[in-house]
Design a protein around this motif. Sequence first.
Motif, mmCIF file in Angstrom:
data_model
loop_
_atom_site.group_PDB
_atom_site.id
_atom_site.type_symbol
_atom_site.label_atom_id
_atom_site.label_comp_id
_atom_site.label_asym_id
_atom_site.label_seq_id
_atom_site.Cartn_x
_atom_site.Cartn_y
_atom_site.Cartn_z
ATOM 1 N N GLY A 123 29.213 5.662 -52.628
ATOM 2 C CA GLY A 123 27.835 5.218 -52.487
ATOM 3 C C GLY A 123 27.442 4.060 -53.367
ATOM 4 O O GLY A 123 26.252 3.743 -53.483
ATOM 5 N N ASN A 181 35.049 7.911 -45.276
ATOM 6 C CA ASN A 181 33.789 7.602 -44.591
ATOM 7 C C ASN A 181 33.824 8.018 -43.123
ATOM 8 O O ASN A 181 32.797 8.420 -42.553
ATOM 9 N N ILE A 225 28.224 14.383 -40.521
ATOM 10 C CA ILE A 225 26.794 14.046 -40.473
ATOM 11 C C ILE A 225 26.290 14.110 -39.036
ATOM 12 O O ILE A 225 25.191 14.603 -38.767
ATOM 13 N N ALA A 281 17.176 14.643 -44.223
ATOM 14 C CA ALA A 281 17.635 13.294 -44.518
ATOM 15 C C ALA A 281 16.770 12.620 -45.568
ATOM 16 O O ALA A 281 17.271 11.909 -46.452
ATOM 17 N N SER A 308 18.516 11.280 -49.045
ATOM 18 C CA SER A 308 18.548 9.860 -49.355
ATOM 19 C C SER A 308 17.724 9.114 -48.320
ATOM 20 O O SER A 308 17.738 9.477 -47.145
ATOM 21 N N HIS A 329 18.334 6.373 -46.985
ATOM 22 C CA HIS A 329 19.168 5.557 -46.108
ATOM 23 C C HIS A 329 20.057 6.390 -45.186
ATOM 24 O O HIS A 329 20.783 5.826 -44.367
ATOM 25 N N VAL A 330 20.033 7.706 -45.313
ATOM 26 C CA VAL A 330 20.936 8.546 -44.534
ATOM 27 C C VAL A 330 20.638 8.470 -43.043
ATOM 28 O O VAL A 330 21.510 8.646 -42.203
ATOM 29 N N CYS A 383 26.309 5.301 -43.661
ATOM 30 C CA CYS A 383 26.614 6.594 -44.268
ATOM 31 C C CYS A 383 28.037 6.592 -44.825
ATOM 32 O O CYS A 383 28.959 6.054 -44.208
ATOM 33 N N SER A 416 29.562 10.054 -49.915
ATOM 34 C CA SER A 416 28.508 10.474 -50.838
ATOM 35 C C SER A 416 27.261 10.918 -50.075
ATOM 36 O O SER A 416 26.539 11.819 -50.514
ATOM 37 N N SER A 417 26.988 10.305 -48.912
ATOM 38 C CA SER A 417 25.853 10.705 -48.083
ATOM 39 C C SER A 417 26.038 12.126 -47.573
ATOM 40 O O SER A 417 25.093 12.922 -47.559
#
Length: 253
Positions: A172, A202, A209, A225, A229, A231-232, A238, A241-242
């Motif tokens: 992230g 990723n 996700i 979400a 975060s 930005h998720v 993503c 870390s997301s």
Amino acid sequence: YFLHITYEKNIQLNQTHWTKQNVCAVDLGLTNSAVCSIVNSDGTVLARKFINQAREKDRYATMVNKLKKAQRLSGVPIQAPRYWNRLNGLRKFIRIDTATQIIRFAKEHGAHVIVCEYLGNMNVHGAKRLRCKLHHWDKRAIQQKVREMAHYEGMRFTTVNPKNTSSLAFDGSGKVKRVGRKDIAIFSTGKQYQADLNASYNIAARYFIRQMKKSMSETNWLRVATKASPHVGRTTICTLSSLIALRKVYATV
């Protein structure tokens, strides 16, 4: 194989819930044929594997250069069927060996799903040497072979959006840089990591996700979400870390 041999087998794809799944995330590349990682729904990386056929690729490159030289000296296109038979044989071996090693690795670690990037129509504008490598890259054939073999073993196969999987750090920290060796990714924190391995993390995260989002209503997803975060909600940025942040919030819902 399917045309010449008649057989019957009742294959049932596994129905394991996504929260209990192990995923084999595969990043197909040019330097390494494939880089695989086993990731569970919590974002824990359980195993890693690099797949490459260095000897066969060196033979292939040598034969391609010889064929180019022969055509250049002749001044006209030549057929050279013996060259092409050997080249096609090497490409077939690399394709089948890559798929076989991916399936073997996934089985050894109990993977329920194999996830790759969707590599459809790729518009590449770059150096002539890179375009030549991509021209000989059997990405679709490898994915199709992996799909067939995975289904035969009861494993599922799916693809995710490839955008930014390689250009974003899995921790992230943002965009990565490529300096010198293209297989090394330098994070904004100064950390150096194998670029294809970073991408495979990723890829796995985007699959989980997506499964998480499908399992809940839009209202609950927005709530989770937002807590995890801001930005998720944008899938194309993503990272692993997301997923870890989302799972912590999902456990409290």
